[in-house]
Design a protein around this motif. Structure first.
Motif, mmCIF file in Angstrom:
data_model
loop_
_atom_site.group_PDB
_atom_site.id
_atom_site.type_symbol
_atom_site.label_atom_id
_atom_site.label_comp_id
_atom_site.label_asym_id
_atom_site.label_seq_id
_atom_site.Cartn_x
_atom_site.Cartn_y
_atom_site.Cartn_z
ATOM 1 N N GLY A 158 -3.672 9.543 13.296
ATOM 2 C CA GLY A 158 -4.086 8.650 12.632
ATOM 3 C C GLY A 158 -3.913 8.399 10.771
ATOM 4 O O GLY A 158 -4.627 7.515 9.995
ATOM 5 N N GLY A 159 -3.177 9.150 10.404
ATOM 6 C CA GLY A 159 -2.753 8.527 9.099
ATOM 7 C C GLY A 159 -1.796 6.750 9.109
ATOM 8 O O GLY A 159 -1.856 6.471 8.121
ATOM 9 N N LEU A 160 -0.881 6.785 9.749
ATOM 10 C CA LEU A 160 -0.531 5.558 9.517
ATOM 11 C C LEU A 160 -1.233 5.057 10.451
ATOM 12 O O LEU A 160 -1.162 3.803 9.926
ATOM 13 C CB LEU A 160 0.645 6.145 11.337
ATOM 14 C CG LEU A 160 2.041 6.882 11.305
ATOM 15 C CD1 LEU A 160 2.536 7.445 12.522
ATOM 16 C CD2 LEU A 160 2.829 6.471 10.261
ATOM 17 N N VAL A 161 -1.841 4.895 11.163
ATOM 18 C CA VAL A 161 -2.882 3.654 11.620
ATOM 19 C C VAL A 161 -3.398 3.010 11.048
ATOM 20 O O VAL A 161 -3.439 1.592 10.548
ATOM 21 C CB VAL A 161 -4.282 4.088 12.618
ATOM 22 C CG1 VAL A 161 -4.740 3.471 13.035
ATOM 23 C CG2 VAL A 161 -3.425 4.678 14.329
ATOM 24 N N ARG A 162 -4.102 3.819 10.216
ATOM 25 C CA ARG A 162 -4.186 3.112 8.660
ATOM 26 C C ARG A 162 -4.230 3.219 7.500
ATOM 27 O O ARG A 162 -4.346 1.781 6.976
ATOM 28 C CB ARG A 162 -5.333 4.876 7.972
ATOM 29 C CG ARG A 162 -7.203 5.644 8.256
ATOM 30 C CD ARG A 162 -7.616 6.295 7.600
ATOM 31 N NE ARG A 162 -6.548 7.741 7.532
ATOM 32 C CZ ARG A 162 -6.011 8.167 7.935
ATOM 33 N NH1 ARG A 162 -7.224 8.741 9.125
ATOM 34 N NH2 ARG A 162 -5.388 9.463 8.062
ATOM 35 N N ALA A 163 -3.022 3.519 7.219
ATOM 36 C CA ALA A 163 -1.752 2.909 6.162
ATOM 37 C C ALA A 163 -1.403 1.602 6.910
ATOM 38 O O ALA A 163 -1.242 0.853 6.561
ATOM 39 C CB ALA A 163 -0.501 3.454 6.284
ATOM 40 N N TYR A 164 -0.649 1.652 8.164
ATOM 41 C CA TYR A 164 -0.421 0.094 8.478
ATOM 42 C C TYR A 164 -1.878 -1.051 8.817
ATOM 43 O O TYR A 164 -1.495 -2.423 8.256
ATOM 44 C CB TYR A 164 0.044 0.129 10.318
ATOM 45 C CG TYR A 164 1.517 0.717 10.152
ATOM 46 C CD1 TYR A 164 2.357 -0.296 9.577
ATOM 47 C CD2 TYR A 164 1.984 2.388 10.385
ATOM 48 C CE1 TYR A 164 4.199 -0.354 9.788
ATOM 49 C CE2 TYR A 164 2.981 2.132 10.576
ATOM 50 C CZ TYR A 164 4.223 1.414 10.207
ATOM 51 O OH TYR A 164 5.559 1.849 9.984
ATOM 52 N N SER A 165 -2.989 -1.002 8.657
ATOM 53 C CA SER A 165 -4.120 -1.747 9.252
ATOM 54 C C SER A 165 -3.959 -1.989 7.582
ATOM 55 O O SER A 165 -5.006 -2.972 7.917
ATOM 56 C CB SER A 165 -4.899 -1.286 10.535
ATOM 57 O OG SER A 165 -5.590 0.168 9.864
ATOM 58 N N LEU A 180 0.836 -1.442 -0.103
ATOM 59 C CA LEU A 180 -0.046 0.213 -0.191
ATOM 60 C C LEU A 180 0.840 1.197 0.138
ATOM 61 O O LEU A 180 1.936 1.552 0.759
ATOM 62 C CB LEU A 180 -1.088 -0.320 1.595
ATOM 63 C CG LEU A 180 -1.962 1.358 1.616
ATOM 64 C CD1 LEU A 180 -3.315 0.786 2.573
ATOM 65 C CD2 LEU A 180 -1.083 2.172 2.289
ATOM 66 N N GLU A 181 0.748 1.780 -1.050
ATOM 67 C CA GLU A 181 1.282 3.590 -0.525
ATOM 68 C C GLU A 181 0.443 4.686 0.041
ATOM 69 O O GLU A 181 -0.870 4.697 -0.200
ATOM 70 C CB GLU A 181 1.143 3.506 -2.139
ATOM 71 C CG GLU A 181 2.486 4.963 -2.470
ATOM 72 C CD GLU A 181 3.429 5.390 -3.776
ATOM 73 O OE1 GLU A 181 3.632 6.236 -4.549
ATOM 74 O OE2 GLU A 181 3.378 4.174 -4.260
ATOM 75 N N GLU A 182 0.842 5.335 0.149
ATOM 76 C CA GLU A 182 -0.047 6.674 0.901
ATOM 77 C C GLU A 182 1.387 7.262 1.282
ATOM 78 O O GLU A 182 2.114 7.728 2.707
ATOM 79 C CB GLU A 182 0.050 6.021 2.612
ATOM 80 C CG GLU A 182 -1.365 6.976 3.063
ATOM 81 C CD GLU A 182 -2.663 7.320 2.543
ATOM 82 O OE1 GLU A 182 -2.875 8.536 3.332
ATOM 83 O OE2 GLU A 182 -2.268 6.260 2.428
ATOM 84 N N LYS A 183 0.941 9.090 0.748
ATOM 85 C CA LYS A 183 1.964 9.623 0.439
ATOM 86 C C LYS A 183 3.642 9.607 0.162
ATOM 87 O O LYS A 183 4.052 10.584 1.435
ATOM 88 C CB LYS A 183 1.678 11.092 1.665
ATOM 89 C CG LYS A 183 0.084 11.231 2.199
ATOM 90 C CD LYS A 183 0.204 12.313 3.509
ATOM 91 C CE LYS A 183 -1.503 12.621 3.389
ATOM 92 N NZ LYS A 183 -1.931 13.573 4.826
ATOM 93 N N ARG A 184 3.891 9.065 -0.580
ATOM 94 C CA ARG A 184 5.056 8.133 -1.576
ATOM 95 C C ARG A 184 5.401 7.216 -0.167
ATOM 96 O O ARG A 184 6.525 6.588 -0.285
ATOM 97 C CB ARG A 184 5.911 10.156 -0.940
ATOM 98 C CG ARG A 184 5.626 10.345 -2.401
ATOM 99 C CD ARG A 184 6.334 11.438 -2.309
ATOM 100 N NE ARG A 184 6.203 12.701 -2.710
ATOM 101 C CZ ARG A 184 6.418 14.127 -3.030
ATOM 102 N NH1 ARG A 184 7.539 14.576 -2.762
ATOM 103 N NH2 ARG A 184 5.928 14.866 -4.265
ATOM 104 N N SER A 185 4.742 7.358 0.911
ATOM 105 C CA SER A 185 5.249 6.035 1.955
ATOM 106 C C SER A 185 5.139 4.870 1.058
ATOM 107 O O SER A 185 3.946 4.740 1.517
ATOM 108 C CB SER A 185 5.026 6.018 3.099
ATOM 109 O OG SER A 185 5.648 7.321 3.750
ATOM 110 N N ARG A 186 5.448 3.319 1.327
ATOM 111 C CA ARG A 186 5.272 2.440 1.070
ATOM 112 C C ARG A 186 5.069 1.453 1.745
ATOM 113 O O ARG A 186 6.345 1.768 2.731
ATOM 114 C CB ARG A 186 6.673 1.328 -0.214
ATOM 115 C CG ARG A 186 6.828 2.178 -1.727
ATOM 116 C CD ARG A 186 7.792 1.789 -2.117
ATOM 117 N NE ARG A 186 7.818 0.346 -2.242
ATOM 118 C CZ ARG A 186 8.592 -0.679 -2.373
ATOM 119 N NH1 ARG A 186 9.572 0.038 -2.247
ATOM 120 N NH2 ARG A 186 8.569 -1.321 -3.001
#
Length: 206
Positions: free
Chosen positions: A108-115, A15-21
């Motif tokens: 919040g963004g970290l929780v959404r990305a990791y989950s 999953l990619e979120e704001k350039r982080s993979r």
């Protein structure tokens, strides 16, 4: 021992979120040694990654562990663990590797990305139910082979490869208790069932 759900083999998702993979890797592990060995394997393969967040659930000693690996508390490891818990999985380890893209995501963004990455890995995994089963073994004349195989099939048995010699040996695996209606039919077919045997219960994916 009760039935339980786990995974077979390895499943991965990204999953990619704001350039982080965020790369999620999910694998079977029924001991802490296996879980940690898999974690080290993922770390070794992703040496340049910023974080290798992980969670695992084991039936052994009812052990549950997770790590945020440097991310803010409860934004990474715990969400990954909750994905495994929600899916009802055990005896498995899930590692989510993050390659930082230069933009902060906030809690919040970290929780959404990791989950989210963890959920994708679970979705792509081969999930199996491990149940208490028995192996029903029957040796019959060739003339009775097709009829015996039909009875096994009607009972929903998972069949192993038959052995063809002077006679045919059939082996079918059934959840413990499901063999009860099958046995009288096999005894009737073989006129006594002298070549029929049932194993002690054992646990396997079914």
């Amino acid at each position: 021992m009760e039935d339980y759900r786990t995974v077979e083999g390895l499943a991965q998702a990204e999953l990619e979120e704001k350039r982080s993979r965020f790369i999620a890797s999910l694998a079977f592990a029924d001991t802490e040694e296996k879980a940690l060995a898999f974690l080290n394997q993922v770390r070794e393969a992703n040496r340049t990654a910023r974080h290798n967040v992980y969670a695992y659930i084991l039936r052994q000693d009812n052990r549950t562990r997770y790590s945020d690996d440097g991310e803010p508390p409860k934004t990474a490891g715990l969400p990954v663990l909750e994905v495994l818990t929600h899916a009802g999985l055990t005896d498995c380890v899930l590692v989510v590797t993050r390659y930082f893209g230069g933009i902060l995501l906030g809690t919040g963004g970290l929780v959404r990305a990791y989950s989210g990455a963890a959920a994708l890995a679970v979705k792509s995994a081969r999930v199996v139910t491990v149940r208490s089963c028995v192996r029903v073994k029957l040796r019959v004349e060739y003339s009775l082979y097709e009829r015996a195989a039909l009875l096994f099939g009607e009972a929903g048995a998972k069949m192993e490869e038959p052995e063809f010699a002077e006679e045919v040996t059939l082996c079918g695996i059934l959840p413990e208790g499901d063999e009860a209606p099958l046995l009288p039919k096999l005894i009737e077919l073989t006129r006594g069932g002298k070549t029929l045997s049932v194993s002690k219960p054992f646990h396997t994916a079914f």
